[in-house]
Design a protein around this motif. Sequence first.
Motif, short mmCIF file in Angstrom:
data_model
loop_
_atom_site.label_atom_id
_atom_site.label_comp_id
_atom_site.label_asym_id
_atom_site.label_seq_id
_atom_site.Cartn_x
_atom_site.Cartn_y
_atom_site.Cartn_z
N VAL A 96 -17.01 -18.57 -19.76
CA VAL A 96 -15.98 -19.53 -20.18
C VAL A 96 -14.84 -19.55 -19.17
O VAL A 96 -14.28 -18.50 -18.82
N LEU A 97 -14.52 -20.75 -18.71
CA LEU A 97 -13.41 -20.98 -17.81
C LEU A 97 -12.18 -21.35 -18.64
O LEU A 97 -12.29 -22.13 -19.59
N VAL A 98 -11.03 -20.78 -18.31
CA VAL A 98 -9.80 -21.07 -19.04
C VAL A 98 -8.79 -21.74 -18.11
O VAL A 98 -8.50 -21.21 -17.03
N ILE A 99 -8.29 -22.90 -18.52
CA ILE A 99 -7.33 -23.63 -17.68
C ILE A 99 -5.94 -23.55 -18.33
O ILE A 99 -5.78 -23.88 -19.51
N HIS A 100 -4.99 -23.16 -17.54
CA HIS A 100 -3.65 -22.85 -18.05
C HIS A 100 -2.81 -24.09 -18.37
O HIS A 100 -3.11 -25.20 -17.97
N GLN A 101 -1.73 -23.80 -19.09
CA GLN A 101 -0.73 -24.82 -19.40
C GLN A 101 0.17 -25.08 -18.19
O GLN A 101 -0.06 -24.53 -17.11
N TRP A 102 1.20 -25.89 -18.36
CA TRP A 102 1.99 -26.38 -17.23
C TRP A 102 2.78 -25.29 -16.50
O TRP A 102 3.20 -25.50 -15.36
N THR A 103 2.97 -24.13 -17.16
CA THR A 103 3.70 -23.05 -16.49
C THR A 103 2.80 -22.18 -15.62
O THR A 103 3.25 -21.17 -15.07
N GLY A 104 1.54 -22.57 -15.50
CA GLY A 104 0.63 -21.80 -14.64
C GLY A 104 0.00 -20.63 -15.37
O GLY A 104 0.35 -20.31 -16.51
N LEU A 105 -0.95 -19.99 -14.70
CA LEU A 105 -1.67 -18.86 -15.31
C LEU A 105 -0.70 -17.73 -15.65
O LEU A 105 -0.08 -17.15 -14.75
N ALA A 106 -0.60 -17.44 -16.94
CA ALA A 106 0.35 -16.42 -17.38
C ALA A 106 -0.20 -15.68 -18.59
O ALA A 106 -1.41 -15.71 -18.86
N THR B 183 -18.23 -13.82 -20.57
CA THR B 183 -17.51 -13.46 -19.35
C THR B 183 -16.54 -14.60 -19.08
O THR B 183 -16.87 -15.78 -19.21
N VAL B 184 -15.31 -14.24 -18.74
CA VAL B 184 -14.22 -15.21 -18.74
C VAL B 184 -13.49 -15.21 -17.40
O VAL B 184 -13.23 -14.14 -16.84
N PHE B 185 -13.17 -16.42 -16.95
CA PHE B 185 -12.32 -16.53 -15.76
C PHE B 185 -11.20 -17.52 -16.04
O PHE B 185 -11.46 -18.68 -16.38
N ALA B 186 -9.97 -17.02 -15.95
CA ALA B 186 -8.80 -17.89 -16.09
C ALA B 186 -8.40 -18.38 -14.71
O ALA B 186 -8.07 -17.59 -13.83
N ALA B 187 -8.47 -19.69 -14.54
CA ALA B 187 -8.22 -20.31 -13.24
C ALA B 187 -6.73 -20.28 -12.88
O ALA B 187 -5.87 -20.22 -13.75
N ASP B 188 -6.49 -20.35 -11.61
CA ASP B 188 -5.13 -20.59 -11.11
C ASP B 188 -5.16 -21.92 -10.38
O ASP B 188 -5.62 -22.00 -9.24
N VAL B 189 -4.72 -22.96 -11.03
CA VAL B 189 -4.75 -24.29 -10.42
C VAL B 189 -3.65 -24.43 -9.37
O VAL B 189 -3.84 -25.04 -8.32
N MET C 204 -10.22 -26.86 -10.23
CA MET C 204 -10.98 -26.31 -11.37
C MET C 204 -12.41 -25.99 -10.96
O MET C 204 -12.98 -24.97 -11.40
N LEU C 205 -12.99 -26.83 -10.12
CA LEU C 205 -14.37 -26.58 -9.68
C LEU C 205 -14.46 -25.31 -8.83
O LEU C 205 -15.44 -24.57 -8.89
N ALA C 206 -13.41 -25.05 -8.05
CA ALA C 206 -13.37 -23.81 -7.26
C ALA C 206 -13.36 -22.60 -8.20
O ALA C 206 -14.02 -21.58 -7.95
N ALA C 207 -12.61 -22.71 -9.28
CA ALA C 207 -12.56 -21.62 -10.27
C ALA C 207 -13.90 -21.47 -10.97
O ALA C 207 -14.36 -20.36 -11.23
N LEU C 208 -14.52 -22.60 -11.25
CA LEU C 208 -15.83 -22.55 -11.90
C LEU C 208 -16.84 -21.83 -11.01
O LEU C 208 -17.69 -21.07 -11.50
#
Lengths: 259, 259
Positions: A52-62, A78-84, A114-118
């Motif tokens: 599962v990929l997790v995409i953050h809110q407007w304040t960035g990955l926190a 298995t989880v990856f939280a992206a840093d856009v 997002m694709l890079a994070a994926l």
Amino acid sequence: MNLKLTLLAVSSLVSVAQATLVEKTVIYEQGGVTLEGFQVYDDAVSGKRPGVLVIHQWTGLAENEKRRSRMLAELGYTVFAADVYGKGVRPQVPEAGKEAGKYKTDRGLYRARMLAALDVLKADERTDATKLAAIGYCFGGTGVLELARAGTEISGVVSFHGGLDSAPGMAAVAGKIPAKVLVLHGAADPYVPAEQLAAFQKEMTEAKADWQVVLYSDAVHAFTQKEAGNDPSKGAAYQQAADERSWGAMQQFFKELFK
Amino acid sequence: MNLKLTLLAVSSLVSVAQATLVEKTVIYEQGGVTLEGFQVYDDAVSGKRPGVLVIHQWTGLAENEKRRSRMLAELGYTVFAADVYGKGVRPQVPEAGKEAGKYKTDRGLYRARMLAALDVLKADERTDATKLAAIGYCFGGTGVLELARAGTEISGVVSFHGGLDSAPGMAAVAGKIPAKVLVLHGAADPYVPAEQLAAFQKEMTEAKADWQVVLYSDAVHAFTQKEAGNDPSKGAAYQQAADERSWGAMQQFFKELFK
């Protein structure tokens, strides 16, 4: 009284008690920009598992995204939280709006990030790359819909109180949306007018996407975020019922995707 | 791979394997009319348990409602499928439309018939009368919303592809809707125009009800009914995805109501 419900509760406790979460900071890049994501998985789970990929809110990955990522890892993924935004770019309000705006107005860049994070998520040896989903909050809720619109080959996306609008020339293309789409939405969200919700449904229907929209009464923007406070009149506020219901809806969706 | 999912599946199998369903025909009455309902519960469950009322579609209490009632009993509930029309009144199409119309145009009578059935459910010694819900299909989906509008003291109602309109002077009253409301709706249901859906949301919001609406893409009327066929262009058709998703949403809702 209810045998099944009792057993379900016990098996859930067992699983959580056995979880041994491993957390890692992952440096990766896209377009020459250094990005700093967050990986977490349960070391007590053996073999490959859905990712599962997790995409953050407007304040960035926190912290919020990390907390949700841990909750997902405890469910066995298995989880990856992206840093856009990029390493070190963690804006606060009101700068967060400006930073988010860069990506909302350049959806191509947003998709690429997002694709890079994926790719990071898929590359992990624990990830079953045939079973992937993405979830996102607010800005990230818009993001995962862009992943779907981009025709990304994943099983599904879940948008929590995200904006639903598409960019000119970048709407969903008929027959080219492999991802199932689940939108979890505050019925009183002032940032998503009824027209935008209707346009989204029309776009997804014309694209022959498999979509669902869940509307939660009295829920405004950011209903999953405790930091948003408890005053719906401000347009963004936490609502426990919608938070718990939407998390449950996501879990039901994942069971369908990954069965 | 996923320990928790595996355990959940096993506990579910165990429960179903242990179920010993007991079925009974129950004769009761309302306003001098004899009614013939259907009760079912799992005899392997001990003690009191939540009760679920089932309201039938326009053809009256028949095999579809009995099947759903058995499925609910297997989940551990005590279940009563109401007979709104009266003993022996089981109309087929097109007479079904005329019969349903009697109650749609006399919502007071419709409510009274459902409340009489609710009394039967509550009177059963196995029913925990503090934990009650009602579900309904099509005509019955309209019905359970009337139960909510009537201010009935139950935990929740679930409408499967029901009509959402209220009758003049009988709309939900602010602060008088104890039942939580879950509407499971085909996004392409031709019998429920967008205006009706919007009016329903407005009515329930103004009544300060706790409501949720789930929209399923490409689902038309009767999406849970295999007898409706598979041609959505006819306006009513079965859709497996929406059928399974809506049943799952109901189960999640019940877990919240009865925790």
